[in-house]
Scaffold this motif. Structure first.
Motif, PDB file in Angstrom:
ATOM      1  N   VAL A   1      -9.795 -11.785  13.862  1.00 27.99           N
ATOM      2  CA  VAL A   1      -8.628 -12.000  13.009  1.00 27.99           C
ATOM      3  C   VAL A   1      -8.000 -10.632  12.740  1.00 27.99           C
ATOM      4  O   VAL A   1      -8.641  -9.778  12.121  1.00 27.99           O
ATOM      5  CB  VAL A   1      -9.014 -12.689  11.680  1.00 27.99           C
ATOM      6  CG1 VAL A   1      -7.810 -12.828  10.772  1.00 27.99           C
ATOM      7  CG2 VAL A   1      -9.650 -14.047  11.947  1.00 27.99           C
ATOM      8  N   PRO A   2      -6.773 -10.416  13.211  1.00 27.96           N
ATOM      9  CA  PRO A   2      -6.115  -9.137  12.930  1.00 27.96           C
ATOM     10  C   PRO A   2      -5.684  -9.082  11.468  1.00 27.96           C
ATOM     11  O   PRO A   2      -5.582 -10.113  10.806  1.00 27.96           O
ATOM     12  CB  PRO A   2      -4.904  -9.143  13.866  1.00 27.96           C
ATOM     13  CG  PRO A   2      -4.622 -10.586  14.120  1.00 27.96           C
ATOM     14  CD  PRO A   2      -5.935 -11.304  14.017  1.00 27.96           C
ATOM     15  N   SER A   3      -5.440  -7.886  10.967  1.00 28.47           N
ATOM     16  CA  SER A   3      -4.990  -7.784   9.583  1.00 28.47           C
ATOM     17  C   SER A   3      -3.609  -8.424   9.456  1.00 28.47           C
ATOM     18  O   SER A   3      -2.800  -8.381  10.381  1.00 28.47           O
ATOM     19  CB  SER A   3      -4.950  -6.322   9.122  1.00 28.47           C
ATOM     20  OG  SER A   3      -4.008  -5.608   9.885  1.00 28.47           O
ATOM     21  N   ALA A   4      -3.387  -9.055   8.332  1.00 25.55           N
ATOM     22  CA  ALA A   4      -2.093  -9.673   8.019  1.00 25.55           C
ATOM     23  C   ALA A   4      -1.548  -8.933   6.805  1.00 25.55           C
ATOM     24  O   ALA A   4      -2.090  -9.066   5.700  1.00 25.55           O
ATOM     25  CB  ALA A   4      -2.264 -11.159   7.740  1.00 25.55           C
ATOM     26  N   ALA A   5      -0.524  -8.139   7.019  1.00 28.27           N
ATOM     27  CA  ALA A   5       0.028  -7.293   5.956  1.00 28.27           C
ATOM     28  C   ALA A   5       0.284  -8.097   4.680  1.00 28.27           C
ATOM     29  O   ALA A   5       0.901  -9.155   4.709  1.00 28.27           O
ATOM     30  CB  ALA A   5       1.313  -6.645   6.439  1.00 28.27           C
ATOM     31  N   GLY A   6      -0.252  -7.586   3.579  1.00 32.21           N
ATOM     32  CA  GLY A   6      -0.059  -8.225   2.289  1.00 32.21           C
ATOM     33  C   GLY A   6      -0.856  -9.494   2.088  1.00 32.21           C
ATOM     34  O   GLY A   6      -0.659 -10.213   1.114  1.00 32.21           O
TER      35      GLY A   6
END
Length: 159
Positions: free
Chosen positions: A76-81
């Motif tokens: 799971v890539p980072s999801a901004a905010g």
């Protein structure tokens, strides 16, 4: 010019037919969906700054075996905010010995558990995070093996 065109067209037609025959000669090739994927998140509603645990269950369809090597991997890539990146894998670090290839298949697949750190600034409400699931499988009847690469949707409720 016509003398070159006719052999070229004939060669193209021959290659097209051979490709069709090659595909027809692979019975029980790649299934559309070799396994059922179920995703759940706990707790059902998480606070900003908290953690959520994602559970992924992978159940092979009839006649399919899931490989231990290469590993089953959920990324799971980072999801901004919303959340930081995370990854979990299940399986073996290397292939089995050549005389023990049957040991490369799962009899039963344990669930994969992935911890997601929820951003302190995450907005309240329903969100959907995309992840990437990769696993390798084989068709029992034909011996056909291939990777499966799926985009999975992780439902996340922030309170």
């Amino acid at each position: 010019m016509k003398s070159l065109l006719r052999p070229t067209l004939f060669s193209a037609l021959l290659l097209f037919a051979a490709g069709g025959l090659a595909l027809a000669a692979v019975p029980n090739g790649p299934p559309a969906e070799p396994a059922r994927v179920e995703i759940s998140v706990s707790p059902e509603s998480v606070s900003a700054g908290g953690q959520a645990e994602v559970t992924l269950r992978l159940t092979p369809k009839s006649g399919i075996r899931i490989n231990r090597y290469p590993k089953i991997k959920l990324t799971v890539p980072s999801a901004a905010g919303l959340s930081g990146e995370a990854e979990v894998a299940l399986g073996n670090d290397g292939p089995p010995p050549a005389d023990q290839m049957e040991s490369n298949y799962f009899d039963e697949i344990d669930p994969l558990y992935l911890r997601l750190a929820i951003d302190q600034a995450a907005r309240a409400g329903a969100h959907e995070i995309e992840g990437r699931l990769v696993y390798y499988y084989c068709v029992k009847k034909s011996g056909f093996c291939a990777p499966a690469r799926l985009t999975v949707k992780i439902p996340l409720q922030v309170q």
